[in-house]
Scaffold this motif. Structure first.
Motif, short mmCIF file in Angstrom:
data_model
loop_
_atom_site.label_atom_id
_atom_site.label_comp_id
_atom_site.label_asym_id
_atom_site.label_seq_id
_atom_site.Cartn_x
_atom_site.Cartn_y
_atom_site.Cartn_z
N PRO A 248 36.63 26.21 43.46
CA PRO A 248 36.51 26.64 44.87
C PRO A 248 37.85 26.83 45.56
O PRO A 248 38.02 27.77 46.35
CB PRO A 248 35.70 25.50 45.51
CG PRO A 248 34.89 24.95 44.39
CD PRO A 248 35.78 25.04 43.18
N ASP A 249 38.83 25.96 45.30
CA ASP A 249 40.12 26.12 46.00
C ASP A 249 40.82 27.40 45.61
O ASP A 249 41.51 28.02 46.44
CB ASP A 249 41.02 24.90 45.73
CG ASP A 249 41.52 24.85 44.29
OD1 ASP A 249 40.68 24.86 43.37
OD2 ASP A 249 42.76 24.82 44.09
N LEU A 250 40.63 27.84 44.35
CA LEU A 250 41.23 29.10 43.93
C LEU A 250 40.48 30.29 44.49
O LEU A 250 41.10 31.29 44.87
CB LEU A 250 41.28 29.19 42.40
CG LEU A 250 42.51 28.59 41.73
CD1 LEU A 250 42.41 28.75 40.22
CD2 LEU A 250 43.79 29.26 42.24
N LEU B 269 50.99 31.70 38.90
CA LEU B 269 51.47 32.72 39.82
C LEU B 269 51.69 32.14 41.22
O LEU B 269 52.67 32.46 41.90
CB LEU B 269 50.47 33.88 39.89
CG LEU B 269 50.25 34.66 38.59
CD1 LEU B 269 49.19 35.74 38.81
CD2 LEU B 269 51.54 35.28 38.10
N LEU B 270 50.77 31.28 41.65
CA LEU B 270 50.92 30.64 42.96
C LEU B 270 52.13 29.73 42.99
O LEU B 270 52.86 29.67 43.99
CB LEU B 270 49.65 29.87 43.32
CG LEU B 270 48.40 30.72 43.57
CD1 LEU B 270 47.16 29.85 43.69
CD2 LEU B 270 48.57 31.57 44.84
N GLU B 271 52.38 29.04 41.89
CA GLU B 271 53.55 28.16 41.82
C GLU B 271 54.84 28.96 41.87
O GLU B 271 55.89 28.45 42.31
CB GLU B 271 53.50 27.32 40.55
CG GLU B 271 52.44 26.22 40.59
CD GLU B 271 52.28 25.51 39.25
OE1 GLU B 271 53.04 25.85 38.30
OE2 GLU B 271 51.39 24.64 39.14
N ARG B 272 54.80 30.21 41.45
CA ARG B 272 55.99 31.07 41.51
C ARG B 272 56.18 31.68 42.89
O ARG B 272 57.12 32.43 43.12
CB ARG B 272 55.92 32.17 40.45
CG ARG B 272 55.97 31.62 39.03
CD ARG B 272 56.08 32.72 37.99
NE ARG B 272 55.99 32.19 36.64
CZ ARG B 272 56.24 32.87 35.54
NH1 ARG B 272 56.61 34.14 35.62
NH2 ARG B 272 56.11 32.32 34.34
N ASP C 291 46.17 36.21 25.76
CA ASP C 291 45.05 36.89 26.43
C ASP C 291 43.85 35.97 26.63
O ASP C 291 42.69 36.37 26.50
CB ASP C 291 44.65 38.16 25.67
CG ASP C 291 45.72 39.23 25.76
OD1 ASP C 291 46.90 38.87 25.85
OD2 ASP C 291 45.38 40.41 25.72
N GLU C 292 44.13 34.72 26.95
CA GLU C 292 43.07 33.74 27.19
C GLU C 292 42.19 34.18 28.37
O GLU C 292 42.67 34.74 29.34
CB GLU C 292 43.68 32.37 27.49
CG GLU C 292 44.60 31.84 26.41
CD GLU C 292 46.05 32.27 26.58
OE1 GLU C 292 46.91 31.68 25.89
OE2 GLU C 292 46.30 33.18 27.40
N ILE D 179 41.88 31.33 32.99
CA ILE D 179 42.29 32.23 34.08
C ILE D 179 42.84 31.43 35.25
O ILE D 179 43.81 31.84 35.90
CB ILE D 179 41.10 33.11 34.52
CG1 ILE D 179 40.66 34.02 33.37
CG2 ILE D 179 41.48 33.95 35.74
CD1 ILE D 179 41.72 34.94 32.83
N GLU D 180 42.24 30.26 35.51
CA GLU D 180 42.77 29.39 36.57
C GLU D 180 44.21 29.01 36.28
O GLU D 180 45.05 28.95 37.19
CB GLU D 180 41.91 28.13 36.69
CG GLU D 180 40.56 28.36 37.33
CD GLU D 180 39.70 27.11 37.31
OE1 GLU D 180 40.19 26.05 36.84
OE2 GLU D 180 38.54 27.18 37.77
N GLY D 181 44.52 28.76 35.01
CA GLY D 181 45.89 28.41 34.65
C GLY D 181 46.87 29.52 34.98
O GLY D 181 47.98 29.26 35.46
N ILE D 182 46.47 30.77 34.73
CA ILE D 182 47.33 31.91 35.06
C ILE D 182 47.48 32.02 36.57
O ILE D 182 48.59 32.21 37.10
CB ILE D 182 46.76 33.21 34.47
CG1 ILE D 182 46.68 33.13 32.95
CG2 ILE D 182 47.61 34.41 34.91
CD1 ILE D 182 46.03 34.34 32.30
#
Length: 300
Positions: free
Chosen positions: A271-273, A247-250, A156-157, A240-243
């Motif tokens: 910004p890109d996210l 998801l985008l990689e999937r 839950d990071e 949260i960026e890591g999560i």
């Protein structure tokens, strides 16, 4: 706005149920998405036990039918679906499926799946839930998978609970003189009478919700420029960026942040996210109605 019972028409009806750890909601909809009735009940997470979960679900749907002017005898025209927190716990899918109900059909899934369905109007996409806890879900071609969300404090990071935990950790270090103090850390310490032993006593019984109650302090002080609060928020945003990136990689073609801290955390992302984030098209109750068979809306 709830539509009057006289405006229901004779078409099939769809009942969505969102059973969470803080409460259970139900919403009865027509095929075009019009709301006919809503109901509320207490917590329905499976960690509370199957009887408590089922009682909350029944109370919520009874309220929704009553508001729509329907009785249990009318339930045969309703197709229902429920998303339940903790649905994947051992034995829970079978226990829920075994319960008698009055509907034409009743389908169960996790609360994350219905939130994902609602956010993307039944289409492919991913969500990151940022509230007391955090978790990512992606659904592509009817196949869903999960990222994180294994429970606080091991997971839950970036969640409200993690913000509160980090604030307390730094406040104790500031008390020892190991890190610079700040307005945020002083306010946290003041809540415990500047006594670390009070923190320890509180910790022994504290839940994720208790830690998350400190998150608004972190957010407020970060907005006011507090250096320690800003560092906590940035660390949470990185998590949260890591999560999001997982998801985008999937293959998620569309991504939404939801939950009480979703909009707050979005402002802290790279910004890109932020350019990849879309406002959700609907909520978890819309997702449950879609799971029950309600057609996707065409006006979005």
């Amino acid at each position: 706005m709830t539509a009057p019972a006289s405006d229901r028409g004779a078409a099939a009806l769809f009942l969505g149920i969102d059973g969470g750890g803080t409460g259970c909601r139900a919403r009865l909809q027509a095929a075009d998405g019009r709301v006919l009735g809503q109901g509320l009940a207490g917590p329905a997470a499976t960690r509370l036990g199957i009887d408590t979960t089922w009682a909350a679900i029944e109370t919520a749907w009874t309220g929704a039918l009553a508001e729509a002017g329907l009785t249990p005898a009318d339930a045969g025209q309703i197709r229902a679906a429920a998303g339940v927190a903790g649905y994947s716990r051992a034995g829970m899918p079978e226990a829920l499926a075994a319960r008698a109900h009055p509907f034409a059909a009743l389908t169960f899934e996790s609360d994350g799946i219905i939130a994902c369905l609602g956010a993307h109007n039944g289409g492919d996409g991913g969500i990151v839930i940022v509230g007391t806890g955090s978790c990512g879900f992606v659904r592509i071609g009817g196949v869903a998978s999960k990222v994180g969300g294994y429970g606080f404090p091991v997971s839950d990071e970036g969640s409200g609970a993690s913000l509160g935990l980090r604030a307390i950790q730094l406040a104790l270090r500031a008390h020892d003189g190991r890190v610079p103090s700040s307005a945020l850390l002083e306010e946290v310490l003041r809540r415990f009478g500047h006594d670390p032993l009070q923190v320890v006593a509180w910790m022994d019984g504290a839940t994720a919700t208790d830690y998350a109650a400190l998150a608004p302090l972190v957010v407020r002080h970060a907005e006011e420029g507090d250096a320690q609060a800003r560092a906590i928020m940035q660390d949470a945003a990185t998590a949260i960026e890591g999560i999001c990136r997982a998801l985008l990689e999937r293959g998620a073609p569309r991504l939404s942040l939801i939950g009480g801290l979703g909009s707050v955390m979005e402002a802290w992302l790279a910004p890109d996210l932020r350019r990849r984030i879309h406002a959700p098209l609907g909520d978890a109750l819309d997702g449950a109605a879609l799971l029950a068979g309600r057609p996707p809306r065409t006006d979005l």
